[in-house]
Design a protein around this motif. Structure first.
Motif, PDB file in Angstrom:
ATOM      1  N   LEU A  38       0.759  -1.182  -0.064  1.00  0.00           N
ATOM      2  CA  LEU A  38      -0.129   0.165   0.093  1.00  0.00           C
ATOM      3  C   LEU A  38       0.788   1.278  -0.468  1.00  0.00           C
ATOM      4  CD1 LEU A  38      -2.596  -1.006   3.160  1.00  0.00           C
ATOM      5  CD2 LEU A  38      -3.090  -0.426   0.230  1.00  0.00           C
ATOM      6  N   GLU A  39       1.997   1.399   0.837  1.00  0.00           N
ATOM      7  CA  GLU A  39       3.155   2.386   0.432  1.00  0.00           C
ATOM      8  C   GLU A  39       3.707   2.468  -0.604  1.00  0.00           C
ATOM      9  OE1 GLU A  39       3.566   5.088   2.755  1.00  0.00           O
ATOM     10  OE2 GLU A  39       1.758   3.726   4.535  1.00  0.00           O
ATOM     11  N   VAL A  40       3.743   1.640  -1.602  1.00  0.00           N
ATOM     12  CA  VAL A  40       4.226   1.443  -2.576  1.00  0.00           C
ATOM     13  C   VAL A  40       3.089   2.275  -3.860  1.00  0.00           C
ATOM     14  CG1 VAL A  40       5.070   0.388  -4.612  1.00  0.00           C
ATOM     15  CG2 VAL A  40       5.993  -0.369  -2.771  1.00  0.00           C
ATOM     16  N   ILE A  41       2.365   1.347  -3.442  1.00  0.00           N
ATOM     17  CA  ILE A  41       0.925   2.214  -4.274  1.00  0.00           C
ATOM     18  C   ILE A  41       0.521   3.665  -3.868  1.00  0.00           C
ATOM     19  CG2 ILE A  41      -1.507   2.423  -4.700  1.00  0.00           C
ATOM     20  CD1 ILE A  41      -1.554  -1.593  -4.342  1.00  0.00           C
ATOM     21  N   ILE A  42       0.651   4.067  -2.592  1.00  0.00           N
ATOM     22  CA  ILE A  42       0.601   5.501  -2.057  1.00  0.00           C
ATOM     23  C   ILE A  42       1.534   6.753  -3.026  1.00  0.00           C
ATOM     24  CG2 ILE A  42       0.609   7.394   0.138  1.00  0.00           C
ATOM     25  CD1 ILE A  42      -0.751   4.789   0.961  1.00  0.00           C
ATOM     26  N   GLU A  43       3.000   5.722  -2.385  1.00  0.00           N
ATOM     27  CA  GLU A  43       4.054   6.612  -3.619  1.00  0.00           C
ATOM     28  C   GLU A  43       3.341   7.201  -5.106  1.00  0.00           C
ATOM     29  OE1 GLU A  43       8.588   7.086  -3.992  1.00  0.00           O
ATOM     30  OE2 GLU A  43       7.537   5.493  -1.858  1.00  0.00           O
ATOM     31  N   ALA A  44       2.932   5.976  -6.099  1.00  0.00           N
ATOM     32  CA  ALA A  44       3.168   6.013  -6.820  1.00  0.00           C
ATOM     33  C   ALA A  44       1.729   6.804  -7.455  1.00  0.00           C
ATOM     34  CB  ALA A  44       3.074   4.136  -8.089  1.00  0.00           C
ATOM     35  N   LEU A  45       1.146   6.941  -6.622  1.00  0.00           N
ATOM     36  CA  LEU A  45       0.193   7.705  -7.338  1.00  0.00           C
ATOM     37  C   LEU A  45       0.479   9.367  -7.055  1.00  0.00           C
ATOM     38  CD1 LEU A  45      -2.781   5.554  -5.820  1.00  0.00           C
ATOM     39  CD2 LEU A  45      -2.785   6.069  -7.972  1.00  0.00           C
ATOM     40  N   SER A  46       0.649   9.528  -5.743  1.00  0.00           N
ATOM     41  CA  SER A  46       1.503  10.934  -5.001  1.00  0.00           C
ATOM     42  C   SER A  46       2.085  11.032  -6.367  1.00  0.00           C
ATOM     43  CB  SER A  46       1.791  10.888  -4.082  1.00  0.00           C
ATOM     44  OG  SER A  46       2.250  11.668  -3.976  1.00  0.00           O
ATOM     45  N   PHE A  47       3.084  10.682  -6.779  1.00  0.00           N
ATOM     46  CA  PHE A  47       3.423  11.389  -8.456  1.00  0.00           C
ATOM     47  C   PHE A  47       3.123  11.325  -9.674  1.00  0.00           C
ATOM     48  CE2 PHE A  47       6.511   9.505 -11.972  1.00  0.00           C
ATOM     49  CZ  PHE A  47       7.606  10.589 -11.367  1.00  0.00           C
ATOM     50  N   THR A  48       1.897  10.158  -9.713  1.00  0.00           N
ATOM     51  CA  THR A  48       1.903  10.375 -10.879  1.00  0.00           C
ATOM     52  C   THR A  48       0.216  11.859 -11.159  1.00  0.00           C
ATOM     53  OG1 THR A  48       1.554   8.168 -11.402  1.00  0.00           O
ATOM     54  CG2 THR A  48      -0.415   8.521 -12.144  1.00  0.00           C
ATOM     55  N   SER A  49       0.200  11.975 -10.200  1.00  0.00           N
ATOM     56  CA  SER A  49      -0.886  13.082  -9.812  1.00  0.00           C
ATOM     57  C   SER A  49      -0.319  14.337  -9.589  1.00  0.00           C
ATOM     58  CB  SER A  49      -1.883  13.003  -8.246  1.00  0.00           C
ATOM     59  OG  SER A  49      -2.048  13.896  -8.442  1.00  0.00           O
ATOM     60  N   GLN A  50       0.912  14.542  -9.507  1.00  0.00           N
ATOM     61  CA  GLN A  50       1.675  15.446  -9.451  1.00  0.00           C
ATOM     62  C   GLN A  50       2.364  15.764 -10.989  1.00  0.00           C
ATOM     63  OE1 GLN A  50       4.805  14.725  -6.284  1.00  0.00           O
ATOM     64  NE2 GLN A  50       4.395  15.649  -4.750  1.00  0.00           N
ATOM     65  N   THR A  51       2.691  14.953 -11.648  1.00  0.00           N
ATOM     66  CA  THR A  51       2.732  14.904 -13.022  1.00  0.00           C
ATOM     67  C   THR A  51       1.886  14.794 -14.162  1.00  0.00           C
ATOM     68  OG1 THR A  51       4.173  13.063 -12.674  1.00  0.00           O
ATOM     69  CG2 THR A  51       4.060  13.521 -15.144  1.00  0.00           C
ATOM     70  N   HIS A  52       0.767  14.580 -13.254  1.00  0.00           N
ATOM     71  CA  HIS A  52      -0.455  14.938 -14.407  1.00  0.00           C
ATOM     72  C   HIS A  52      -0.657  16.507 -14.124  1.00  0.00           C
ATOM     73  CE1 HIS A  52      -1.888  11.568 -15.855  1.00  0.00           C
ATOM     74  NE2 HIS A  52      -1.501  10.511 -15.049  1.00  0.00           N
ATOM     75  N   ARG A  53      -0.612  17.044 -13.049  1.00  0.00           N
ATOM     76  CA  ARG A  53      -0.511  18.035 -12.425  1.00  0.00           C
ATOM     77  C   ARG A  53      -0.020  19.065 -13.101  1.00  0.00           C
ATOM     78  NH1 ARG A  53      -4.106  18.966  -7.569  1.00  0.00           N
ATOM     79  NH2 ARG A  53      -4.362  17.362  -6.711  1.00  0.00           N
ATOM     80  N   SER A  54       0.923  19.047 -13.653  1.00  0.00           N
ATOM     81  CA  SER A  54       2.511  19.632 -14.240  1.00  0.00           C
ATOM     82  C   SER A  54       2.255  19.372 -15.572  1.00  0.00           C
ATOM     83  CB  SER A  54       3.205  18.917 -13.437  1.00  0.00           C
ATOM     84  OG  SER A  54       4.744  19.451 -14.541  1.00  0.00           O
TER      85      SER A  54
END
Length: 83
Positions: A38-54
């Protein structure tokens, strides 16, 4: 395996290898594995979300026609907040 639990009371260390019950030791190993996943998934989702926002910010800044003029009160807006 040494596990450190941090909460409002402070930190407590546990050694799951010292659990006498095989069932409890197996359950502890499963919970640790699930938590790690779950920690790995949370980190991946956070990274993906930041990339999409950018990417969205760049796309919008490259499209000046999309910018709303201040006197426009009629349009519906959606606010995307950075965390």
């Amino acid at each position: 395996m040494i596990i450190t639990i941090k909460n409002d009371s402070g930190e407590t260390n546990y050694d799951t290898d010292k659990i006498e019950s095989e069932a409890k030791a197996r359950e502890a190993a499963i919970i640790v594995s699930k938590t790690g996943t779950l920690e790995v998934i949370i980190e991946a989702l956070s990274f993906t979300s930041q990339t999409h926002r950018s990417n969205l910010e760049k796309l919008l800044s490259d499209s000046p026609e999309s910018k709303i003029v201040e006197d426009s009160d009629e349009s519906e807006t959606k606010i995307i907040q950075e965390k």
